[in-house]
Design an enzyme around this catalytic site. Structure first.
Site, mmCIF file in Angstrom:
data_model
loop_
_atom_site.group_PDB
_atom_site.id
_atom_site.type_symbol
_atom_site.label_atom_id
_atom_site.label_comp_id
_atom_site.label_asym_id
_atom_site.label_seq_id
_atom_site.Cartn_x
_atom_site.Cartn_y
_atom_site.Cartn_z
ATOM 1 N N SER A 104 43.963 -1.272 3.132
ATOM 2 C CA SER A 104 44.935 -2.007 2.112
ATOM 3 C C SER A 104 46.165 -2.172 2.901
ATOM 4 C CB SER A 104 44.983 -1.295 0.837
ATOM 5 O OG SER A 104 45.478 0.038 1.242
ATOM 6 N N GLU A 115 52.682 0.599 1.717
ATOM 7 C CA GLU A 115 52.719 2.092 1.018
ATOM 8 C C GLU A 115 53.255 2.971 2.019
ATOM 9 O OE1 GLU A 115 50.212 2.166 -2.833
ATOM 10 O OE2 GLU A 115 48.790 1.864 -1.246
ATOM 11 N N ALA A 120 42.818 -4.545 -6.988
ATOM 12 C CA ALA A 120 41.320 -4.261 -6.456
ATOM 13 C C ALA A 120 41.018 -2.926 -7.112
ATOM 14 C CB ALA A 120 41.135 -4.269 -4.892
ATOM 15 N N LEU A 121 41.790 -2.002 -7.052
ATOM 16 C CA LEU A 121 41.156 -0.499 -7.459
ATOM 17 C C LEU A 121 41.220 -0.469 -9.095
ATOM 18 C CD1 LEU A 121 41.890 2.807 -6.000
ATOM 19 C CD2 LEU A 121 42.828 2.371 -8.455
ATOM 20 N N GLY A 122 42.495 -0.896 -9.552
ATOM 21 C CA GLY A 122 42.511 -0.755 -11.145
ATOM 22 C C GLY A 122 41.505 -1.704 -11.836
ATOM 23 N N LYS A 145 42.198 12.937 2.400
ATOM 24 C CA LYS A 145 42.234 11.437 2.393
ATOM 25 C C LYS A 145 43.150 10.854 3.353
ATOM 26 C CE LYS A 145 41.812 7.158 0.149
ATOM 27 N NZ LYS A 145 42.372 6.186 -1.441
ATOM 28 N N ASN A 185 47.387 5.867 -3.778
ATOM 29 C CA ASN A 185 47.186 6.371 -2.283
ATOM 30 C C ASN A 185 48.462 7.596 -2.035
ATOM 31 O OD1 ASN A 185 45.238 5.222 -0.688
ATOM 32 N ND2 ASN A 185 46.192 3.315 -0.791
ATOM 33 N N ASN A 225 45.013 3.073 7.967
ATOM 34 C CA ASN A 225 45.910 2.166 7.439
ATOM 35 C C ASN A 225 47.278 1.876 8.430
ATOM 36 O OD1 ASN A 225 45.798 1.426 4.551
ATOM 37 N ND2 ASN A 225 44.929 3.321 4.717
ATOM 38 N N ASN A 251 43.415 7.834 5.926
ATOM 39 C CA ASN A 251 44.561 6.777 5.804
ATOM 40 C C ASN A 251 45.454 6.569 6.591
ATOM 41 O OD1 ASN A 251 43.633 5.373 3.666
ATOM 42 N ND2 ASN A 251 44.723 6.799 2.146
#
Lengths: 305, 305
Positions: free
Chosen positions: A256, A268, A10-12, A184, A102, A192, A188
């Site tokens: 994510s 992650e 999604a990010l790339g 961040k 991330n 997350n 996160n």
């Protein structure tokens, strides 16, 4: 600029598409999505307006792309062991490498391989997800805090920043990349972590007072450790309350790591939990809540291996 | 003795059956299992030998039973609000009330209604579950640590204890019931909590080093608070290591709270987590890991209401 996007999730795909739309030559290194993106292009459904790129340069190997001006790394961090194989063919003497991944530890790993002068970090605040191969839904945000990893070459940071700005990506150059990364993590780590653990979206935790309080307490654990990491300027504890309040607007957002778990992908865990916990341990600071989430997430992965 | 068993789940039926088998008149107050138990009796599959009671006195209301010598309370703690309605008709001037329930706060609630002199507490170490109405599987253990709630009438404690011993139930009279309750919580809080949260059995956490360590850390949190509760003798911190080791033999055991969650029943969150956390808060002691589990379990209940 001639750009290569490595890790086209999604990010790339989102940032890559915006960079191509604004006139850059963007080369996407693709794996499972190669067929779909090469034939169907990229579609972005965005709160800033939808758009479609019919012609997209997709490649299966980095050697076909060759050296570029800028490598944009959007890989999931559990694939960092492939940095050398995936990125080396893209790197010439003047290539810049920007990781938008991330968590912590990504710039360090890239610097070990390619030298620290080439490495830049971007902390991306982006709410988006991949609907299907080549199709991205952009829900909100999108700004990037950009910083250099080594203590030099600030003109090159500006070069990347202005390229991003021309593409309509809000991009702020920060003097302390480490601080931006930790800031961040303050969001996160609790969201997350808990959303993945409980398989519930952001608002589930904020609407219920005991878990809202828990989110706040976890944030304080993260800020406490962040402020032992020789940041240029400390992160104020009031950030926790601010983030809890602002996150209420995110509704049923699925971070994510939650999507990764639901879709059976690795999470992650090391970049977002393991490495920050190592930094805490080095400073002999306990993060009881964070370590508990870390242990339980690892148990989930252990049992799905 | 004339006995009434209130709350005839795995625990109530198991002890009730043993007490009937050894010659007591046992009256079971039943709800959903009334038909099955009244017509089919009770079957116990036990590591100590299976047995079947064909004739069982089952009742739908406590008034049909009337005053007894001993009330055995095996209700799930979330049903404690029904104490008055369910138990009052069973109580005469000399009736003793023994709660074998989980967690904290049960004796106190009974004492508020029936007077503290009548109240006894038993900490049951029993691995068992209800296979179906009237059928119990007994996997291991079974001993009861018995204590009086008020500071008197030790002859009556002995009376209950000898009745249990004659029924083949290992029963040890303890001078400090509070300590026994907390000692059980040292096991119950991490295992009931995490097994219910993650829907994984005991051994899943013990076979994996990070969660094995977490279990140990949670136990230390509980022991720390226990030792602020004016126990006659402190609980040694070495109990944590001992319990982690001995629990490894339990294999894929599913604690009651995990079974409750899987079967969609309420979990005993307040007795096992909420009230111990209140005691900790009164002493201004943090239980970060325990409070985190508590918040997440409550979120699960919140969303299933």
């Amino acid at each position: 600029m001639r750009i290569a996007v490595v890790g086209a999730g999604a990010l790339g795909l989102y940032y890559g598409a915006l960079l191509q739309k604004s006139g850059n030559e963007v080369n996407f290194l693709l794996r499972s999505d190669y067929e779909a993106v090469s034939s169907g292009g990229i579609t972005v459904y965005s709160i800033n307006g939808d758009f479609h790129l019919a012609e997209v340069k997709g490649f299966r190997t980095p050697t076909e792309i060759g050296p570029v001006d800028l490598v944009l790394v959007g890989l999931k961090t559990f694939a960092n062991e492939y940095f050398n194989a995936l990125i080396s063919p893209l790197v010439g003497p003047d290539t810049l490498i920007l990781t938008l991944q991330n968590g912590l530890g990504n710039e360090e790993k890239l610097a070990d391989i390619f030298g620290k002068d080439k490495i830049f970090g971007g902390v991306a605040f982006l709410c988006s997800y991949r609907v299907k191969p080549g199709v991205i839904k952009h829900l909100g945000e999108g700004r990037v805090l950009l910083g250099k990893f080594a203590q030099n070459n600030s003109t090159r940071t500006e070069k990347i920043a202005s390229c991003f700005c021309r593409a309509g990506i809000k991009c702020l150059v920060v003097s302390d990349l480490k601080r931006a990364r930790w800031e961040k993590l303050v969001w996160n780590i609790p969201f997350n972590g808990l959303c993945a653990l409980m398989e519930k979206p952001v608002d589930a935790f904020l609407k219920f007072e005991p878990t809202r309080r828990l989110i706040h307490e976890i944030m304080l654990e993260v800020i406490t450790v962040a402020n032992t990491q020789s940041l240029v300027e400390e992160i104020p504890f009031s950030l926790a309350e601010k983030l809890v309040t602002s996150s209420s607007k995110m509704g049923q957002y699925k971070p994510s790591m939650m999507i990764d778990r639901i879709q059976g992908r690795p999470m992650e865990i090391e970049a977002i939990f393991g490495i920050p916990l190592q930094f805490a341990e080095e400073k002999r600071i306990q993060m009881p809540r964070v370590r508990q989430i870390y242990a339980l997430l690892r148990l989930i992965e252990e049992n799905t291996d």
